[in-house]
Design an enzyme around this catalytic site. Structure first.
Site, PDB file in Angstrom:
ATOM      1  N   ASP A  10      32.806  36.841  47.807  1.00 43.16           N
ATOM      2  CA  ASP A  10      32.383  38.139  48.215  1.00 43.16           C
ATOM      3  C   ASP A  10      31.234  37.596  48.659  1.00 43.16           C
ATOM      4  O   ASP A  10      31.252  36.839  48.879  1.00 43.16           O
ATOM      5  CB  ASP A  10      32.087  39.145  46.824  1.00 43.16           C
ATOM      6  N   ASP A  12      28.875  40.548  50.950  1.00 41.73           N
ATOM      7  CA  ASP A  12      27.400  41.235  50.290  1.00 41.73           C
ATOM      8  C   ASP A  12      27.409  41.366  48.522  1.00 41.73           C
ATOM      9  O   ASP A  12      28.140  41.796  48.014  1.00 41.73           O
ATOM     10  CB  ASP A  12      27.237  43.101  51.411  1.00 41.73           C
ATOM     11  N   ASP A 166      30.099  39.969  42.809  1.00 42.27           N
ATOM     12  CA  ASP A 166      28.855  40.779  41.915  1.00 42.27           C
ATOM     13  C   ASP A 166      28.974  41.998  41.671  1.00 42.27           C
ATOM     14  O   ASP A 166      28.411  41.854  41.189  1.00 42.27           O
ATOM     15  CB  ASP A 166      27.248  40.851  42.846  1.00 42.27           C
TER      16      ASP A 166
END
Length: 217
Positions: A10, A12, A166
């Site tokens: 991922d 961001d 995240d």
């Protein structure tokens, strides 16, 4: 490092320290338009989702015809400050190490294609990710399409693919694509939420992530 052939990141909140600014930009867009401002928790929860899914969650009851208004104001606030954003300490070094070790690397992100291309150029990491997938060209996470297309493009098996992110959206996408998932707790979603998705591991910083990959990758 021999268990995984493809490692998908991922962007961001996993490589780029941007979750706070994303949440603040969403809240600022709501204020600009006189819409009820989502809480910090609600604004951070949507990070990683495609635009429509994100707005449905962050601003329930918002008429769909106003999505473009919100998106325009969000982009205004985010782009005004995105030059201030930095990669998490150690992230660039980790990507270089993984590439030099022979892993195939990819990105699966809730960003738009234009947004990711800009981020890859500014960060200098674009050369390490041969293939990437974004939310405006695939179904939004946790739908498995992004991972499935990457697996096919790299010609690897789901069992040799690791998704690192995240958010629960990342880990749920990994499950839906029958790949492995690994969580990082320094981004948008807290450790208890990530652990509920039963990832292989949860790293509290990039150093822990790198150490785990050296042992188990």
């Amino acid at each position: 490092m021999a268990n995984f052939q493809l490692i998908v990141f991922d962007w961001d909140g996993t490589l780029l320290d941007s979750t706070g600014m994303i949440a603040a930009s969403i809240q600022a867009a709501a204020r600009d338009l006189g819409i009820a401002e989502p809480s910090d928790e609600r604004a951070r929860h949507i990070i990683g989702l495609g635009l429509i899914d994100a707005l449905r969650y962050a601003m329930p009851g918002l008429p769909p015809e106003r999505y473009n208004e919100v998106a325009e104001r969000y982009r205004y606030h985010y782009l005004a400050r995105d030059h201030e954003l930095l990669l998490f300490p150690g992230a660039a070094e980790l990507i270089k190490e993984l590439s030099n070790t022979g892993f195939q690397l990819a990105v699966a992100t809730g960003k738009s294609r234009n947004g990711l291309n800009r981020a890859l150029e500014v960060s200098g990491l674009g050369r390490y990710f041969r293939i990437t997938r974004c939310a405006d060209e695939c179904y939004s996470k946790p739908h498995p399409q992004m991972l499935e297309e990457l697996i096919e493009a790299f010609d690897v098996a789901p069992a040799t693919t690791l998704m690192i992110g995240d958010t629960t959206h990342d880990l749920q996408m990994a499950k839906n694509a029958r790949t492995h998932g690994l969580g990082v707790t320094y981004g948008a979603h807290p450790r208890p939420m990530l652990e509920a998705e039963a990832p292989l591991f949860c790293a509290d910083n990039v150093s822990q992530l790198a150490a785990w990959l050296r042992r188990h990758g």
